[in-house]
Design a protein around this motif. Structure first.
Motif, PDB file in Angstrom:
ATOM      1  N   ALA A  16       0.843  -1.212   0.000  1.00 16.11           N
ATOM      2  CA  ALA A  16       0.000   0.000   0.000  1.00 16.11           C
ATOM      3  C   ALA A  16       0.874   1.257   0.000  1.00 16.11           C
ATOM      4  O   ALA A  16       0.561   2.242  -0.682  1.00 16.11           O
ATOM      5  CB  ALA A  16      -0.924  -0.010   1.221  1.00 16.11           C
ATOM      6  N   GLN A  20       1.147   4.078  -2.969  1.00 15.94           N
ATOM      7  CA  GLN A  20       0.873   5.503  -2.712  1.00 15.94           C
ATOM      8  C   GLN A  20       2.054   6.374  -3.162  1.00 15.94           C
ATOM      9  O   GLN A  20       1.872   7.445  -3.751  1.00 15.94           O
ATOM     10  CB  GLN A  20       0.554   5.755  -1.233  1.00 15.94           C
ATOM     11  CG  GLN A  20       0.220   7.230  -1.005  1.00 15.94           C
ATOM     12  CD  GLN A  20      -0.393   7.543   0.334  1.00 15.94           C
ATOM     13  OE1 GLN A  20      -1.024   6.683   0.964  1.00 15.94           O
ATOM     14  NE2 GLN A  20      -0.212   8.779   0.787  1.00 15.94           N
ATOM     15  N   SER A 209      -3.951   0.812   3.648  1.00 17.21           N
ATOM     16  CA  SER A 209      -3.785   2.184   3.129  1.00 17.21           C
ATOM     17  C   SER A 209      -3.836   3.224   4.244  1.00 17.21           C
ATOM     18  O   SER A 209      -3.275   4.315   4.105  1.00 17.21           O
ATOM     19  CB  SER A 209      -4.851   2.491   2.072  1.00 17.21           C
ATOM     20  OG  SER A 209      -6.130   2.418   2.658  1.00 17.21           O
TER      21      SER A 209
END
Ligand code: NAP
Length: 240
Positions: A16, A20, A209
């Motif tokens: 995650a 990002q 996340s």
């Protein structure tokens, strides 16, 4: 745009975070063991994610990674030391040498990575170490090697922060339960994990996340005045 090294990028919190960072336009050196997953990430990484198969339990593989990348990636702006293992849960009085891999992956590998990367870190580089609430807030007896290695990682974080006087920043995060493969296997499967999480303060675990967001902030210059800190990211889990 910056270049970040992320360990355990093939799953959960590391994946995650790598995704990002890519979305933010950065370059990611993504380390993991699972080659199929790593190559998938590379294919979808907009040409900015580079997968390296490195088993952190093997120090020579860490060494090889730094040797083979020094020309293509001479500068590293940040590191997320994320990969981890809890080994085989066992009562403290039954811990044997077989548990040494836990310490190698969770503590010595981040230490070696910081040592090897130091020559290539840019001024203001940010290092984030993924610790855990176990070992300093919670003490599940069956996880002594995991807990103590994660606790040692906090000491390493603060020691390095003190050592470099702000030239590079070192912080640690301590996530509460997160919905990943690692926690599923600890609880004996996703169903059991989800059931146990009904007792979480907010009724469920974090999505990876939610942790990645915090890591990306700490890695960025927005967190320039945060150094040597341990941030608990647990949705209030340790309040009860
Ligand atoms: N999930 C939680 O509730 C929780 C809570 C607190 C802290 N943490 C910490 O968060 C970190 C990430 O875990 P996660 O929850 O995201 O679990 P995960 O989805 O199972 O991911 C673990 C990652 O670590 C990598 N890894 C494990 N052993 C390795 C080794 N010997 N060499 C290289 N890579 C290795 C795995 O790579 P491969 O799949 O390629 O083998 C994988 O990418 C761990 O350090 C864990 O202790 C997790």
């Amino acid at each position: 745009m910056k270049t970040y090294l992320v360990t355990g990028a093939t799953s959960g919190i590391g994946e995650a975070t790598a995704l990002q960072l890519i979305q933010e336009g950065h370059t990611v050196l993504a380390l993991g063991r699972n080659e199929t997953k790593g190559r998938d990430l590379e294919t979808n990484g907009h040409g900015r994610l580079f997968f390296f198969q490195v088993d952190l339990a093997v120090p020579s593989e860490i060494e090889r990674f730094f040797e083979t990348t020094k020309e293509d990636f001479p500068t590293i702006d940040g590191i997320f030391n994320n990969a981890g293992t809890f080994g085989k849960p066992v009562a403290p009085e039954r811990v044997t040498d077989q548990q040494t891999e836990v310490f190698q992956v969770n503590y010595h590998a981040p230490e070696q990575i910081i040592q090897r990367a130091a020559k290539r870190l840019s001024r203001g580089a940010s290092i984030v170490n993924n610790s855990a609430i176990v070992g300093h807030v919670k003490f599940p007896a069956m996880l002594l090697p995991y807990a103590s290695s994660k606790s040692a990682l906090l000491t390493l974080t603060k020691t390095y922060a003190a050592r470099f006087h702000g030239k590079y920043r070192f912080n640690a995060i301590c996530p509460g339960p997160v919905d990943t493969k690692l926690s599923h296997s600890l609880y004996g499967g996703k169903e059991k994990f989800d059931l146990a999480m009904k007792h979480h303060l907010r009724g469920h675990a974090a999505h990876p996340s939610e942790i990645a967001e915090v890591v990306c902030f700490l890695l960025s210059d927005k967190a320039s005045y945060i150094n040597g800190q341990t941030l608990i990211v647990d949705g209030g889990y340790t309040l009860t």
